[in-house]
Design an enzyme around this catalytic site. Structure first.
Site, PDB file in Angstrom:
ATOM      1  CG  HIS A  69     -67.175 -54.013  22.927  1.00  0.00           C
ATOM      2  ND1 HIS A  69     -67.898 -55.177  22.825  1.00  0.00           N
ATOM      3  CD2 HIS A  69     -67.858 -53.234  23.812  1.00  0.00           C
ATOM      4  CE1 HIS A  69     -68.948 -55.125  23.613  1.00  0.00           C
ATOM      5  NE2 HIS A  69     -68.967 -53.947  24.223  1.00  0.00           N
ATOM      6  CG  HIS A 115     -70.955 -53.949  20.224  1.00  0.00           C
ATOM      7  ND1 HIS A 115     -69.979 -53.073  20.601  1.00  0.00           N
ATOM      8  CD2 HIS A 115     -71.969 -53.789  21.118  1.00  0.00           C
ATOM      9  CE1 HIS A 115     -70.382 -52.396  21.674  1.00  0.00           C
ATOM     10  NE2 HIS A 115     -71.585 -52.814  22.013  1.00  0.00           N
ATOM     11  CB  CYS A 165     -79.568 -47.814  34.619  1.00  0.00           C
ATOM     12  SG  CYS A 165     -77.935 -48.071  33.852  1.00  0.00           S
ATOM     13  CB  CYS A 214     -79.883 -50.333  31.286  1.00  0.00           C
ATOM     14  SG  CYS A 214     -78.719 -51.419  32.108  1.00  0.00           S
ATOM     15  CB  CYS A 226     -76.877 -50.137  36.846  1.00  0.00           C
ATOM     16  SG  CYS A 226     -77.064 -51.349  35.527  1.00  0.00           S
ATOM     17  CG  HIS A 266     -74.224 -49.935  32.468  1.00  0.00           C
ATOM     18  ND1 HIS A 266     -75.481 -50.422  32.237  1.00  0.00           N
ATOM     19  CD2 HIS A 266     -73.629 -49.809  31.257  1.00  0.00           C
ATOM     20  CE1 HIS A 266     -75.659 -50.564  30.934  1.00  0.00           C
ATOM     21  NE2 HIS A 266     -74.560 -50.212  30.319  1.00  0.00           N
ATOM     22  CE  LYS A 293     -72.816 -57.331  28.346  1.00  0.00           C
ATOM     23  NZ  LYS A 293     -73.387 -56.009  28.271  1.00  0.00           N
ATOM     24  CE  LYS A 296     -64.597 -48.321  23.847  1.00  0.00           C
ATOM     25  NZ  LYS A 296     -63.314 -48.041  23.246  1.00  0.00           N
TER      26      LYS A 296
HETATM   27  N1  MSP Z   1     -79.378 -50.401  21.610  1.00  0.00           N
HETATM   28  C1  MSP Z   1     -79.634 -51.538  22.422  1.00  0.00           C
HETATM   29  C2  MSP Z   1     -80.309 -52.631  21.626  1.00  0.00           C
HETATM   30  C3  MSP Z   1     -81.585 -52.250  20.973  1.00  0.00           C
HETATM   31  S1  MSP Z   1     -82.257 -53.530  20.011  1.00  0.00           S
HETATM   32  C4  MSP Z   1     -83.770 -53.021  19.637  1.00  0.00           C
HETATM   33  C5  MSP Z   1     -78.327 -52.056  22.997  1.00  0.00           C
HETATM   34  N2  MSP Z   1     -77.228 -51.732  22.322  1.00  0.00           N
HETATM   35  S2  MSP Z   1     -75.721 -52.093  22.716  1.00  0.00           S
HETATM   36  O1  MSP Z   1     -74.894 -51.308  21.839  1.00  0.00           O
HETATM   37  O2  MSP Z   1     -75.520 -51.934  24.115  1.00  0.00           O
HETATM   38  O3  MSP Z   1     -75.427 -53.539  22.269  1.00  0.00           O
HETATM   39  C6  MSP Z   1     -76.185 -54.580  22.634  1.00  0.00           C
HETATM   40  C7  MSP Z   1     -75.719 -55.919  22.152  1.00  0.00           C
HETATM   41  O4  MSP Z   1     -74.299 -56.024  21.980  1.00  0.00           O
HETATM   42  C8  MSP Z   1     -76.018 -56.940  23.217  1.00  0.00           C
HETATM   43  O5  MSP Z   1     -77.323 -57.352  23.260  1.00  0.00           O
HETATM   44  C9  MSP Z   1     -75.160 -58.043  22.737  1.00  0.00           C
HETATM   45  O6  MSP Z   1     -75.813 -58.613  21.633  1.00  0.00           O
HETATM   46  C10 MSP Z   1     -73.900 -57.328  22.307  1.00  0.00           C
HETATM   47  N3  MSP Z   1     -72.927 -57.279  23.385  1.00  0.00           N
HETATM   48  C11 MSP Z   1     -72.469 -56.210  24.094  1.00  0.00           C
HETATM   49  N4  MSP Z   1     -71.516 -56.619  24.975  1.00  0.00           N
HETATM   50  C12 MSP Z   1     -71.347 -57.951  24.855  1.00  0.00           C
HETATM   51  C13 MSP Z   1     -70.490 -58.905  25.418  1.00  0.00           C
HETATM   52  N5  MSP Z   1     -69.568 -58.615  26.311  1.00  0.00           N
HETATM   53  N6  MSP Z   1     -70.622 -60.181  24.978  1.00  0.00           N
HETATM   54  C14 MSP Z   1     -71.503 -60.544  24.006  1.00  0.00           C
HETATM   55  N7  MSP Z   1     -72.321 -59.674  23.468  1.00  0.00           N
HETATM   56  C15 MSP Z   1     -72.303 -58.390  23.904  1.00  0.00           C
HETATM   57  O7  MSP Z   1     -78.359 -52.749  23.994  1.00  0.00           O
END
Ligand code: MSP
Length: 523
Positions: A21, A24, A130, A133, A155, A158, A305, A308
Site C-alpha cells: 500500500h 510501504h 502479536c 507484529c 495489540c 493491529h 495509521k 490494509k
Molecule cells: N517485515 C518487517 C520489517 C523488517 S525490516 C528488517 C515489517 N514489514 S511491513 O511490511 O509491515 O512494513 C514495514 C514498513 O512499511 C514500516 O516500517 C514502514 O516503513 C512502512 N509502513 C507501513 N505502513 C505505513 C504507514 N501507514 N505509513 C508509513 N509507513 C508505513 O514491518
C-alpha cells in the site's frame, strides 16, 4: 569500514503476506530519493530493498490460501512487490529475499558465531505474542479491544487479540548490551533520528533490557537453528540480518567492508527493532553498528495509521494510474515533513499537482521552451554581458544558494526541506519571467540583448532545476533535460554543482510535463 563518503541505504524488508500500500511505497520513495541524490553527487551509493518471507504471519496467510509459504512468497514477490518498484520508479541496486540462499546460509553463520561466543542460551518463555507484529508484547503494549474483540486485550497497532504462548526457546543475551547501547545513543546523537524517536528509544533502553527469545519451535517456516534443527530462527532476528547478508556478510568480505555500515530508513513503528535489537546483535558479533536509523512518520488516513488490516489501505497504482509516478514521489516527499506523521488526502494531492507541478514547474518549462522556439527559432541564445542586470544576478545567486541548501537538507534527511528550497528557484523563475515580460521585449529589436539574456537565464535556471529535481521527479527531469539539449543523461550531472550548467545549443519540443487531470474521476 567505508571512508564516510559512501552511502549504503536500506528500506525495511516488507512482509509478503499482502500486497503493497502507499505506506510501504512512501518508505521506498524516501530511500530512493536519498539514494538518487547521493549517486548523482558522486558518492559511492548502494540501495537495498527486499522482502521478509518467514514467520507465522506468512505461514498462516499461505495456509489460508491453500499453498506452501514459499509458493505464496514467490507469487507475491513476482506479482506485487517487484512490480511496485516500477510503479514508483525505484532505483534499487539489490533486492533481497529472506528465502535467498545467500541470506539463509549466512544467518546460520551469524547465529553460530553468537552461540560459540556464549551469547545464546536455552530458556522458557511465556508471553503475549502479536502475529501481526511478529513480536512478544508487554501488558503495557496492549489496549482494550472494541467491536468483535470487546473484553479482550488487543495489540495497539493491529487492534487484534494477542496469543498467550509458552515455549522453550533459545535466547540472545540482549540485556548485556543496555549499557553499551545507552553509551552509543549518547556519544552519537545522530544514531537514531528524528529526535522524537531517539527520545523514545533512549527512555525504553534506560528502563533496562530483557533477553530476547530468538527461536520458535511450534512451526517450521523459517531458517533452522544450525545446532538444533527442531527450532527455526525468530523472524525478526532473521529479517534484520538481511542488511548484512545482502552486503556480503559471510561470503564477500570485501563487499561487506566497502558497504557497511548502512543508513536504515524505517517506519517509526519498527525503530525499536533497528535501534535496539539490531545494534546489540552487531555488537555481540563484533561488527560495526549502523551509521543511522531513521524512523519516519506514518501516513494517516482518517486520522489513523493507514493499513490494509484496518481496511484503510490505498494501493500505489490508485494514485500513479492517474497522476503518474513523479507526482506520487513529489507529493509524499513534499507534503509531509519527513520524520513526522502526515495525512493523505486526494484533495491535497490534486491541489498540489495542479498548483506546484503543473502550473509552477511544468508551465515554466513549457513557456520558456516555447519562447526560445518562437523568438530564436529554437537556438538557445547566449547572455549578453552588458545586458545583465540585478535580476539575472539574483537568479544565479538563488541557484547556488538552493543547491547548497538542498544538499545540506538531504544530509539531514530533511527531504521535504530540500524540495522546498529547490522550489524557491521555481518560484523566483516564474516571477522573473512575469516581470521581465520577454513577449514585450521581443516586439522591439532594440531589446534584442535583453531578450537573449532573459531567455538564456531562464534556460539555465531550468537546467539547474532538472538536475536538482531529478532524484524526486526522475521522468520529468529526464524529459526536460532532453528538451534543453543537455549532454548525457540528467542523472549523470553532478548535483552539488547543479548551477554550473552552461546551456545546450537548441531546445527540443517539450510535451506537458504534468498534463491537466480530470480530478473528479479520482475523488
Ligand atoms: N517485515 C518487517 C520489517 C523488517 S525490516 C528488517 C515489517 N514489514 S511491513 O511490511 O509491515 O512494513 C514495514 C514498513 O512499511 C514500516 O516500517 C514502514 O516503513 C512502512 N509502513 C507501513 N505502513 C505505513 C504507514 N501507514 N505509513 C508509513 N509507513 C508505513 O514491518
Amino acid at each position: 569500514m567505508s571512508d564516510g563518503s559512501s552511502f549504503y541505504v536500506t528500506t525495511p524488508i516488507f512482509y509478503v503476506n499482502d500486497v503493497p500500500h502507499i505506506g510501504h511505497a512512501y518508505t521506498e520513495v524516501a530511500a530512493d530519493v536519498l539514494a538518487r541524490w547521493h549517486r548523482q553527487a558522486g558518492d559511492p551509493t548502494w540501495f537495498l530493498t527486499g522482502t521478509d518471507e518467514h514467520g507465522q504471519k506468512i505461514l498462516r496467510t499461505a495456509t489460508a490460501n491453500g499453498v506452501s509459504p514459499k509458493a505464496w512468497a514467490d507469487k507475491l514477490v513476482a506479482e506485487a512487490w517487484q512490480p511496485l518498484l516500477n510503479t514508483i520508479d525505484i532505483s534499487n541496486d539489490d533486492f533481497i529475499r529472506t528465502t535467498d540462499a545467500r541470506h539463509e546460509v549466512n544467518v546460520q553463520l551469524f547465529l553460530q558465531r553468537l552461540y560459540d561466543a556464549g551469547y545464546i542460551y536455552t530458556g522458557e518463555y511465556e508471553g503475549y505474542y502479536c502475529v501481526g507484529c511478529e513480536e512478544y508484547k508487554q501488558l503495557s503494549d496492549l489496549v482494550d479491544g472494541t467491536g468483535q474483540y470487546e473484553g479482550q486485550l488487543v495489540c495497539a497497532i493491529h487492534s487484534k487479540p494477542v496469543e498467550l504462548l509458552k515455549e522453550r526457546n533459545y535466547f540472545f543475551k540482549m540485556s548485556e548490551f543496555a549499557g553499551r547501547l545507552l553509551e552509543l545513543y549518547k556519544t552519537r546523537p545522530d544514531f537514531v533520528q528524528p529526535e522524537s524517536v531517539r527520545n523514545e528509544i533512549v527512555s525504553f533502553v534506560s528502563r533496562g533490557l530483557t533477553d530476547l527469545s530468538i527461536s520458535r519451535q511450534t512451526f517450521d517456516w523459517g531458517i533452522k537453528v544450525p545446532w538444533d534443527e527442531s527450532h527455526v530462527v525468530y523472524v525478526w532476528f532473521d529479517a534484520l540480518l538481511n542488511y548484512a547478508t545482502a552486503a556480503g556478510y559471510g561470503y564477500d568480505e570485501e563487499k561487506f567492508a566497502r558497504l557497511w555500515p548502512a543508513t536504515h530508513i524505517v517506519g517509526k513503528d519498527i525503530a525499536r527493532f533497528h535501534a535496539v535489537i539490531w545494534p546489540a546483535m552487531l555488537m555481540a558479533a563484533g561488527l560495526e553498528v549502523p551509521k543511522q536509523v531513521y524512523g519516519h512518520g506514518w501516513l494517516l488516513v482518517g486520522g489513523e495509521k493507514m493499513s490494509k488490516s484496518k481496511l484503510t489501505g490505498i494501493a500505489p497504482e490508485q494514485i500513479t494510474d492517474t497522476f503518474g509516478s513523479d507526482a506520487f514521489r513529489y507529493y509524499f516527499m513534499r507534503a509531509i515533513n519527513f520524520g513526522q506523521d502526515g495525512s493523505f488526502s486526494w484533495e491535497d494531492l490534486a491541489a498540489r499537482y495542479q498548483a506546484e507541478l503543473a502550473n509552477g514547474f511544468g508551465n515554466l518549462a513549457s513557456r520558456v521552451i516555447a519562447m526560445v522556439t518562437r523568438y530564436f527559432e529554437g537556438a538557445i541564445p547566449a547572455a549578453v554581458e552588458t545586458a545583465v542586470t540585478e535580476a539575472e544576478r539574483s537568479i544565479r545567486a538563488t541557484e547556488r544558494r538552493v543547491t547548497a541548501a538542498a544538499d545540506a537538507a538531504v544530509s539531514r534527511l530533511a527531504i521535504h526541506e530540500a524540495i522546498a528550497r529547490i522550489w524557491e528557484l521555481v518560484d523566483e523563475l516564474n516571477g522573473y519571467i512575469t516581470e521581465q515580460e520577454p513577449w514585450k521585449l521581443s516586439k522591439d529589436p532594440a531589446n534584442a540583448d535583453r531578450l537573449a539574456t532573459v531567455l538564456n537565464t531562464a534556460v539555465r535556471g531550468l537546467g539547474t532545476l532538472a538536475v536538482l529535481l531529478s532524484p524526486v521527479v526522475p521522468e520529468a527531469a529526464a524529459k526536460l533535460w532532453v528538451a534543453l539539449a543537455g549532454v548525457g543523461t540528467v542523472q549523470e550531472q553532478p548535483i552539488r554543482s547543479a548551477y554550473e550548467w552552461q546551456g545546450g545549443d537548441r531546445v527540443e519540443p517539450l510535451e506537458a510535463l504534468f498534463p491537466r487531470i480530470e480530478v473528479e474521476a479520482t475523488a
